[in-house]
Scaffold this motif. Structure first.
Motif, short mmCIF file in Angstrom:
data_model
loop_
_atom_site.label_atom_id
_atom_site.label_comp_id
_atom_site.label_asym_id
_atom_site.label_seq_id
_atom_site.Cartn_x
_atom_site.Cartn_y
_atom_site.Cartn_z
N ASP A 199 0.81 -1.22 0.00
CA ASP A 199 0.00 0.00 0.00
C ASP A 199 0.84 1.27 0.00
N GLU A 200 1.88 1.30 0.80
CA GLU A 200 2.70 2.50 0.94
C GLU A 200 4.00 2.41 0.16
N ARG A 214 -5.76 -1.46 -14.12
CA ARG A 214 -6.87 -2.27 -13.62
C ARG A 214 -7.01 -3.60 -14.33
N TRP A 230 -1.04 -1.57 -11.05
CA TRP A 230 -0.83 -0.39 -10.21
C TRP A 230 -1.64 -0.44 -8.92
N MET A 231 -2.76 -1.11 -8.91
CA MET A 231 -3.63 -1.08 -7.74
C MET A 231 -3.01 -1.76 -6.52
N ARG A 232 -1.93 -2.49 -6.72
CA ARG A 232 -1.22 -3.05 -5.58
C ARG A 232 -0.42 -1.99 -4.83
N TYR A 233 -0.27 -0.82 -5.46
CA TYR A 233 0.47 0.30 -4.85
C TYR A 233 -0.55 1.38 -4.50
N ARG A 234 -1.22 1.23 -3.38
CA ARG A 234 -2.37 2.07 -3.04
C ARG A 234 -2.05 3.55 -3.11
N ASP A 235 -0.98 3.98 -2.46
CA ASP A 235 -0.69 5.42 -2.36
C ASP A 235 -0.30 6.02 -3.71
N TYR A 254 -1.10 4.82 -6.65
CA TYR A 254 -2.27 4.79 -7.52
C TYR A 254 -3.20 5.96 -7.19
N ALA A 255 -3.37 6.23 -5.91
CA ALA A 255 -4.21 7.37 -5.50
C ALA A 255 -3.61 8.69 -5.99
#
Length: 305
Positions: free
Chosen positions: A167-168, A200, A206-211, A213-214
């Motif tokens: 995530d981070e 997606r 990319w969605m495995r890297y939350r921050d 991706y946000a």
């Protein structure tokens, strides 16, 4: 303006003369050819991650041999040379890498030694005949239609700065994010984002890297974006989701099998831009697989069946 885009070619999947996809692309008479990762395969099932154990000298020689074999493949060699002759604002060959031509399967930059990363970058730049002025291989090019500048393509590097997923954890890195922000601020026309790692269209994106991706979603908020990528050995067209206006378009499997011995691919995409509309056609070994049209005024799309 017509852009051909594809990814994933493993010359070891069959005789070089079987790479008919390049002749099919040439028949489309594109202005640009975008190669979006896995131009070679440093490893392939069942020998995944073996390059991790190789010496730097062996890594360099193996990578050089693989590039040389692919770049001498009939069809590809002729198409690449013809497109390179057009290099400039009106066309040419551009691209980025993904895991298999960066180092090995699912390799993140934090897992690869500085020397191997340097070898990969050197050989990628030599064979692709590009020279990005920064670490990694991120850069942008202007796009033109009928002699008029209409926007830009931004090529991102999802390997050089990346850490193992979390995530981070880092995907693009601070310097590359600042580059992307600057490029988006400077462009009011058509924007194509190009990367080896999908967003997606796969569980490994990319969605495995939350921050990160946000952060990307914040940068492109309500911007008209077409994201081009590869990696998954399939074609895919994903309309915008959530608060973005970004289409994700995947063409993967120019010359590769889906699995070890079965599932031969011959996939490529064509993005055909006019001021009124953007046609996106995705082809597989049987012919036209998907056809979608984006209205450039409303940025809404229609699937053509």
């Amino acid at each position: 303006m017509k852009i051909a885009f594809t990814s994933c070619m493993n010359f070891e999947a069959g005789p070089g003369g079987d790479q008919r996809v390049w002749n099919r692309i040439a028949q489309e008479q594109p202005d640009y050819l975008f190669l979006l990762g896995d131009q070679i395969y440093m490893d392939f099932f069942p020998h995944l991650e073996e390059p991790r154990q190789w010496s730097d000298a062996y890594f360099r020689q193996a990578m050089t041999d693989k590039y040389t074999a692919q770049w001498n493949t009939p069809g590809f060699k002729e198409l690449f040379a013809a497109m390179r002759d057009r290099q400039g604002p009106q066309g040419g060959v551009y691209g980025t890498w993904d895991d298999h031509d960066f180092a090995w399967n699912n390799a993140s930059g934090s897992q690869v030694s500085a020397t191997k990363k340097g070898i990969s970058r050197e050989l990628f730049a030599r064979f692709m005949q590009i020279d990005p002025p920064v670490e990694g291989i991120y850069y942008s090019i202007p796009l033109s239609h009928a002699g008029e500048r209409i926007g830009r393509a931004i090529f991102l590097d999802t390997r050089w700065y990346s850490q193992e997923p979390g995530d981070e954890k880092r995907l693009l890195g601070e310097a590359q994010f600042k580059f992307l922000e600057h490029e988006l601020q400077q462009e009011q026309g058509l924007v194509l984002l190009c990367a080896g790692m999908p967003i997606r269209a796969t569980g490994n994106g990319w969605m495995r890297y939350r921050d990160d991706y946000a952060r990307l979603r914040q940068l492109i908020y309500m911007r008209n974006i077409v994201f081009l990528s590869g990696d998954i050995h399939e074609n895919a067209f994903l309309p915008p989701a959530g608060a973005t206006k970004m289409f994700e378009v995947i063409s993967s499997g120019a010359f590769v099998t889906k699995y070890k011995l079965v599932g031969k691919r011959e996939n490529f995409g064509i993005l055909d831009y006019t001021p009124e509309r953007t046609d996106i056609k995705l082809y597989d070994i049987h012919g036209l697989e998907h056809h979608n049209v984006i209205d450039n005024a409303t940025f809404e799309h229609q699937e053509i069946r």
